[in-house]
Design a protein around this motif. Structure first.
Motif, PDB file in Angstrom:
ATOM      1  N   LYS A 173      -8.788  -6.599  -0.572  1.00 31.99           N
ATOM      2  CA  LYS A 173      -7.734  -5.602  -0.790  1.00 31.99           C
ATOM      3  C   LYS A 173      -7.452  -5.450  -2.276  1.00 31.99           C
ATOM      4  CE  LYS A 173      -5.282  -5.594   3.556  1.00 31.99           C
ATOM      5  NZ  LYS A 173      -4.200  -6.214   4.326  1.00 31.99           N
ATOM      6  N   ASN A 226      -9.046   1.923  -6.498  1.00 31.85           N
ATOM      7  CA  ASN A 226      -8.184   3.097  -6.433  1.00 31.85           C
ATOM      8  C   ASN A 226      -7.494   3.355  -7.769  1.00 31.85           C
ATOM      9  OD1 ASN A 226      -8.925   3.578  -3.870  1.00 31.85           O
ATOM     10  ND2 ASN A 226      -6.989   2.963  -2.917  1.00 31.85           N
ATOM     11  N   GLU A 237       1.172   1.886  -0.872  1.00 32.69           N
ATOM     12  CA  GLU A 237       0.117   1.411   0.018  1.00 32.69           C
ATOM     13  C   GLU A 237      -1.247   1.732  -0.598  1.00 32.69           C
ATOM     14  OE1 GLU A 237      -0.008   0.183   3.394  1.00 32.69           O
ATOM     15  OE2 GLU A 237       2.086  -0.417   3.076  1.00 32.69           O
ATOM     16  N   ARG A 292      -3.896   3.036   0.701  1.00 36.71           N
ATOM     17  CA  ARG A 292      -4.475   4.320   1.065  1.00 36.71           C
ATOM     18  C   ARG A 292      -3.733   5.488   0.410  1.00 36.71           C
ATOM     19  NH1 ARG A 292      -1.928   2.590   5.682  1.00 36.71           N
ATOM     20  NH2 ARG A 292      -0.013   3.725   6.140  1.00 36.71           N
ATOM     21  N   ASP A 293      -2.487   5.230  -0.060  1.00 39.66           N
ATOM     22  CA  ASP A 293      -1.724   6.322  -0.657  1.00 39.66           C
ATOM     23  C   ASP A 293      -2.037   6.519  -2.136  1.00 39.66           C
ATOM     24  OD1 ASP A 293      -0.461   6.876   1.689  1.00 39.66           O
ATOM     25  OD2 ASP A 293       1.223   5.530   1.287  1.00 39.66           O
ATOM     26  N   THR A 351      -4.534   7.456  -3.736  1.00 42.28           N
ATOM     27  CA  THR A 351      -5.331   8.613  -4.160  1.00 42.28           C
ATOM     28  C   THR A 351      -4.604   9.926  -3.890  1.00 42.28           C
ATOM     29  OG1 THR A 351      -6.479   8.295  -2.067  1.00 42.28           O
ATOM     30  CG2 THR A 351      -7.637   7.618  -4.051  1.00 42.28           C
TER      31      THR A 351
END
Lengths: 262, 287
Positions: free
Chosen positions: B226, B233, B263, B265-266, B268
């Motif tokens: 992670k 990212n 988070e 995934r957020d 980008t």
């Protein structure tokens, strides 16, 4: 205006007797004959391409991606002293009012691709990229007349975005001849009249002609000169907008990266 | 009829774009570069003759740079142009006789000669025919390799070498391609970031991230993965915002994303990307 011209004007244009120039001297979409449609564009629209541009001219919308200079895919196409420029022109199925199956290899697309390839081959400094290949992919998203013009302008922006060295900046503009009047940047309605139409690509600084195409004949040589004049002034006007866009985009990049960093 | 006149398409004044930088002259292909006599032209310029006058014109969109008499135009975005001594990461595309060809994000593939790699044993010995047959045992198609630009040949081709323990095949990590002009030439390109992730910042815009340096054993935990993903990212965020990528800016974005509780995934998402890059953006003056 001599009476003869008036009579021919009242006969109207297309099959339905369409009047291309109203009595006020305005066109169907309300423009004056010398007026270019509204232009909107942005550079770097695609993240994976080396250079890309999105370009709108009225309701004509075009997306161009440039890849390269890069290693050629096939050994056969390598030129040992210069880069090879390749162009692919495709139209989306939903680009025109009639939903039609289009194919990038059809006659019109191939012709447009060839025109662009020839125009840009002369401008790109191919000798500085030996044994490589530059690909230009054009996708017409919406076609309201002047797709080739929009594609050339967008490709110029995309090439600038890709940092490809060019001797000059190419701008294109077309001129139609309806109801005995030159109309700059004809829309699809005016293009559909099957009247003479001149598509011109000029080099913005040196004023040389990169490409010149005339569909059907103009009445005489003098009117051809006039048409060239109209197209050149239209192209100059479009160039001002494109130059401004490039400048704005470059300053934004410079601002975010910082001047010193290199 | 008079000369056609146009009035409608009128761009707003350029001063509104980026006010603090608006004094900087940005070139566009074909635009004239103001020069004095005896200027020496370099990359990005072209001597063109219009009529009888000879003027220096730009060939790319960029900034005019002057070093004494030398005038050049640096494009803001372009393909990677290799220079001797650059640290690059390449992907092997094919094998030719006694050489590998690597995609290094440049106009042409780079070449890695069999004689420019360290063979096992580390001793300098003749490359035999047997070695040539065994080339795929070192690098095969699709492998990622870190290398240094050794020299540029006369035909414009670039040769790499991996004659150091630092260079070689890369595995067990994440590959991130970015725009090459964001990675500056620096003393150090192999970094161990403050969060513990190892990063190789290739000059060609290819970046490799791994949770540990090569040849270091140990199991990989989900937390470590992670962490690598967050660094990746962060690098992508810097790329979209066009901010120079270095260990300091990467860590600034990384820390900002943790502080804001973003988070993975957020990261980008465009609005969040802009927010977490604010700190890195302010570093540009110091860079």
């Amino acid at each position: 205006m001599p009476p003869a011209t008036k009579r021919s004007r009242s006969r109207g244009g297309g099959a339905g007797g369409l009047e291309y120039i109203s009595l006020d001297g305005l066109r169907i979409d309300g423009r004056r004959p010398t007026e270019v449609r509204k232009i909107r564009c942005s550079l770097g629209a695609l993240s994976r391409a080396d250079g890309s541009a999105y370009y709108e001219q009225g309701n004509t919308r075009v997306l161009v991606a440039v890849y390269g200079p890069r290693e050629p895919h096939s050994r056969a196409s390598i030129q040992h002293d210069r880069a090879v420029v390749k162009c692919e022109f495709s139209t989306a199925m939903f680009a025109s009012p009639v939903y039609r199956r289009t194919w990038k290899g059809d006659r019109k697309s191939t012709a447009a691709a060839l025109v662009m390839q020839k125009a840009f081959e002369g401008v790109i400094l191919t000798a500085s990229y030996p044994k490589s290949q530059i690909d230009i992919y054009v996708q017409v998203l919406q076609n309201d007349g002047g797709a080739l013009v929009a594609a050339i302008n967008a490709a110029s922006l995309a090439l600038v975005n890709a940092g490809v060295a060019m001797s000059d900046f190419v701008v294109a503009c077309s001129v139609g001849f309806v109801d005995d009047t030159f109309v700059v940047d004809p829309s699809s309605l005016e293009s559909a009249s099957d009247r003479p139409e001149l598509t011109l690509a000029v080099l913005s600084h040196s004023a040389k002609i990169a490409s010149c195409q005339l569909d059907s004949k103009l009445p005489d040589g003098e009117s051809f000169e006039r048409a060239l004049e109209f197209a050149t002034s239209g192209a100059n006007q479009i160039f001002k907008v494109l130059e401004y866009e490039v400048r704005k985009y470059s300053l934004n990049l410079l601002d975010s990266r910082g001047l010193v960093a290199l | 009829m008079s000369t056609p006149t146009f009035s409608i398409v009128r761009p707003p004044p350029p001063s509104t774009a980026s006010a603090p930088l608006s004094h900087i002259p940005i070139t566009i292909p074909g635009s004239t570069i103001p020069t004095e006599d005896l200027s020496v032209r370099a990359r990005g310029t072209l001597l063109s003759t219009t009529g009888s006058t000879r003027v220096l014109t730009a060939t790319v969109a960029g900034v005019i740079t002057r070093v004494n008499k030398l005038v050049m135009v640096r494009p803001l975005r372009a393909k990677y142009i290799p220079e001797t001594g650059d640290v690059v990461i390449g992907r092997v595309t094919d094998l030719a006789g006694r050489r590998w060809r690597l995609d290094v994000n440049a106009a042409r593939h780079a070449i890695l000669l069999l004689s420019a790699v360290n063979l096992p044993g580390g001793i300098q010995r003749r490359r035999t025919y047997q070695d040539e047959l065994n080339m795929r045992a070192f690098f095969t198609e699709g492998d990622l390799v870190s290398a240094e630009v050794q020299e540029q040949w006369d035909d414009g081709c670039v040769a790499l070498h991996t004659r150091s323990l630092r260079y070689g095949k890369l595995s067990g990590g994440t590959f991130v391609p970015v725009q090459p002009e964001l990675v500056k030439r620096a003393k150090k390109h192999f970094h161990r970031l403050d969060c513990g992730v190892h990063a190789i910042l290739g000059n060609n815009g290819y970046i490799f991230l791994a949770e540990r340096a090569e040849k270091e054993g140990g199991a990989t935990t989900p937390e470590m993965r992670k962490m690598v993903a967050r660094v990746r990212n962060a690098v992508l965020a810097l790329d979209t915002e066009f901010i120079a990528i270095g260990p300091d800016t990467i860590m600034s974005v990384y820390d900002a994303s943790i502080e804001e509780g973003v988070e993975l995934r957020d990261m980008t998402r465009p609005d969040i990307t802009a927010k977490i890059c604010e700190g890195a953006r302010s570093m540009r003056a110091a860079a």
